[in-house]
Design a protein around this motif. Structure first.
Motif, PDB file in Angstrom:
ATOM      1  N   GLU A 109       0.829  -1.197   0.000  1.00  0.00           N
ATOM      2  CA  GLU A 109       0.000   0.000   0.000  1.00  0.00           C
ATOM      3  C   GLU A 109       0.867   1.251   0.000  1.00  0.00           C
ATOM      4  N   THR A 110       0.327   2.293  -0.579  1.00  0.00           N
ATOM      5  CA  THR A 110       1.024   3.571  -0.624  1.00  0.00           C
ATOM      6  C   THR A 110       1.082   4.148   0.780  1.00  0.00           C
ATOM      7  N   MET A 111       2.268   4.639   1.156  1.00  0.00           N
ATOM      8  CA  MET A 111       2.433   5.265   2.465  1.00  0.00           C
ATOM      9  C   MET A 111       1.874   6.689   2.370  1.00  0.00           C
ATOM     10  N   ASP A 112       1.554   7.266   3.495  1.00  0.00           N
ATOM     11  CA  ASP A 112       1.010   8.624   3.506  1.00  0.00           C
ATOM     12  C   ASP A 112       2.161   9.627   3.649  1.00  0.00           C
ATOM     13  N   ILE A 152      10.261   8.174   6.984  1.00  0.00           N
ATOM     14  CA  ILE A 152       9.468   8.632   8.123  1.00  0.00           C
ATOM     15  C   ILE A 152       9.072  10.078   7.853  1.00  0.00           C
ATOM     16  N   LYS A 153       7.818  10.419   8.205  1.00  0.00           N
ATOM     17  CA  LYS A 153       7.377  11.812   8.056  1.00  0.00           C
ATOM     18  C   LYS A 153       8.200  12.695   8.981  1.00  0.00           C
ATOM     19  N   GLY A 154       8.575  13.848   8.495  1.00  0.00           N
ATOM     20  CA  GLY A 154       9.302  14.792   9.323  1.00  0.00           C
ATOM     21  C   GLY A 154      10.277  15.601   8.492  1.00  0.00           C
ATOM     22  N   ASN A 155      10.780  16.679   9.086  1.00  0.00           N
ATOM     23  CA  ASN A 155      11.748  17.545   8.418  1.00  0.00           C
ATOM     24  C   ASN A 155      13.078  17.465   9.153  1.00  0.00           C
ATOM     25  N   CYS A 156      14.156  17.619   8.388  1.00  0.00           N
ATOM     26  CA  CYS A 156      15.495  17.638   8.979  1.00  0.00           C
ATOM     27  C   CYS A 156      15.646  18.926   9.792  1.00  0.00           C
ATOM     28  N   GLU A 157      16.174  18.798  11.012  1.00  0.00           N
ATOM     29  CA  GLU A 157      16.333  19.981  11.874  1.00  0.00           C
ATOM     30  C   GLU A 157      17.509  20.860  11.454  1.00  0.00           C
ATOM     31  N   VAL A 158      18.391  20.362  10.548  1.00  0.00           N
ATOM     32  CA  VAL A 158      19.536  21.155  10.092  1.00  0.00           C
ATOM     33  C   VAL A 158      19.246  21.820   8.748  1.00  0.00           C
ATOM     34  N   CYS A 159      18.867  21.011   7.723  1.00  0.00           N
ATOM     35  CA  CYS A 159      18.689  21.564   6.370  1.00  0.00           C
ATOM     36  C   CYS A 159      17.227  21.753   5.975  1.00  0.00           C
ATOM     37  N   LEU A 164      12.667  12.069   6.436  1.00  0.00           N
ATOM     38  CA  LEU A 164      13.653  11.409   7.289  1.00  0.00           C
ATOM     39  C   LEU A 164      13.624   9.919   6.983  1.00  0.00           C
ATOM     40  N   LEU A 165      14.724   9.237   7.282  1.00  0.00           N
ATOM     41  CA  LEU A 165      14.820   7.790   7.081  1.00  0.00           C
ATOM     42  C   LEU A 165      15.071   7.110   8.411  1.00  0.00           C
ATOM     43  N   GLU A 166      14.536   5.907   8.553  1.00  0.00           N
ATOM     44  CA  GLU A 166      14.769   5.093   9.740  1.00  0.00           C
ATOM     45  C   GLU A 166      15.997   4.232   9.474  1.00  0.00           C
ATOM     46  N   ILE A 173      17.830   2.304  16.667  1.00  0.00           N
ATOM     47  CA  ILE A 173      17.247   2.943  15.480  1.00  0.00           C
ATOM     48  C   ILE A 173      17.344   4.464  15.633  1.00  0.00           C
ATOM     49  N   VAL A 174      17.845   5.122  14.577  1.00  0.00           N
ATOM     50  CA  VAL A 174      17.947   6.578  14.579  1.00  0.00           C
ATOM     51  C   VAL A 174      17.256   7.134  13.336  1.00  0.00           C
ATOM     52  N   LYS A 175      16.874   8.412  13.421  1.00  0.00           N
ATOM     53  CA  LYS A 175      16.292   9.108  12.273  1.00  0.00           C
ATOM     54  C   LYS A 175      17.410   9.879  11.593  1.00  0.00           C
ATOM     55  N   VAL A 176      17.472   9.753  10.261  1.00  0.00           N
ATOM     56  CA  VAL A 176      18.533  10.382   9.480  1.00  0.00           C
ATOM     57  C   VAL A 176      17.887  11.194   8.362  1.00  0.00           C
ATOM     58  N   CYS A 177      18.464  12.338   8.054  1.00  0.00           N
ATOM     59  CA  CYS A 177      17.980  13.157   6.950  1.00  0.00           C
ATOM     60  C   CYS A 177      18.131  12.378   5.643  1.00  0.00           C
ATOM     61  N   ALA A 178      17.096  12.373   4.802  1.00  0.00           N
ATOM     62  CA  ALA A 178      17.120  11.631   3.544  1.00  0.00           C
ATOM     63  C   ALA A 178      17.930  12.328   2.460  1.00  0.00           C
ATOM     64  N   ASP A 179      18.311  13.601   2.680  1.00  0.00           N
ATOM     65  CA  ASP A 179      19.135  14.323   1.711  1.00  0.00           C
ATOM     66  C   ASP A 179      20.556  13.757   1.772  1.00  0.00           C
TER      67      ASP A 179
END
Length: 188
Positions: A109-112, A152-159, A164-166, A173-179
């Motif tokens: 299924e498509t993620m939101d 993961i839904k969310g915005n990078c706090e730096v850029c 975000l990626l899990e 488990i950490v959240k990492v900026c997808a850029d």
């Protein structure tokens, strides 16, 4: 102590045409040649004669009879080895060309989560040809955005990148900026 190895084991394929098989097209002798697709018989009269015959047995030969009737013609279904792997088909091939379809996994299924690149499509889980999960935009081929880690839904706090990626590490488990340029690790 090392025993003597029988050299005839290595040259068995060279003796396969010892009786000097003849080309059915022109009558010249046939020889065994090799290509990236495997061994084949070729006419020595090439280029005047272009006869070749594969020595691979991935031609749809029957591996096992299944004892079940074909739903189209009533003949027996068989397991065959084909060019692209094993498949179930009718024993009356080529008259009946019935092939059983493999049960396909339902499309994930498509993620939101909106695609951060095109901002029009949604991300959804897909499987690579090797069975590994990845996440891609459903606007493909116009948008070719794809990532290997779970988004993961969310915005990078730096850029400020909108995804975000899990990422699983030994510490958890950490959240990492997808850029790819940023890849800032964020706290939970």
């Amino acid at each position: 102590m090392v025993g003597k190895i029988d050299d005839s084991l290595f040259s068995a394929h060279e003796h396969a045409l010892e009786n000097e098989e003849r080309c059915p097209k022109c009558g010249s002798a046939l020889v065994i040649k090799h290509s990236k697709r495997g061994p084949f018989k070729a006419c020595t009269g090439y280029p005047a004669c272009d006869f070749i015959e594969s020595l691979n047995h991935n031609d749809g030969h029957i591996v096992k009879e299944l004892g079940m009737p074909c739903p189209e013609c009533g003949n027996e279904l068989v397991l065959r080895q084909g060019r692209f792997g094993m498949f179930i088909g009718c024993s009356a091939y080529p008259e009946c060309q019935h092939i059983e379809k493999r049960d396909q996994e339902p499309e994930a299924e498509t993620m939101d989560i909106n695609c951060p690149e095109c901002r029009k499509g949604k991300l959804h889980e897909k499987k690579s040809r090797f069975g590994k999960a990845f996440y891609a935009c459903d606007a493909y081929p116009k948008c070719k955005f794809a990532v290997n880690q779970k988004p993961i839904k969310g915005n990078c706090e730096v850029c400020g990148y909108p995804l975000l990626l899990e990422k699983k590490l030994a510490a958890g488990i950490v959240k990492v900026c997808a850029d790819k340029k940023c890849q800032h690790k964020q706290g939970q």
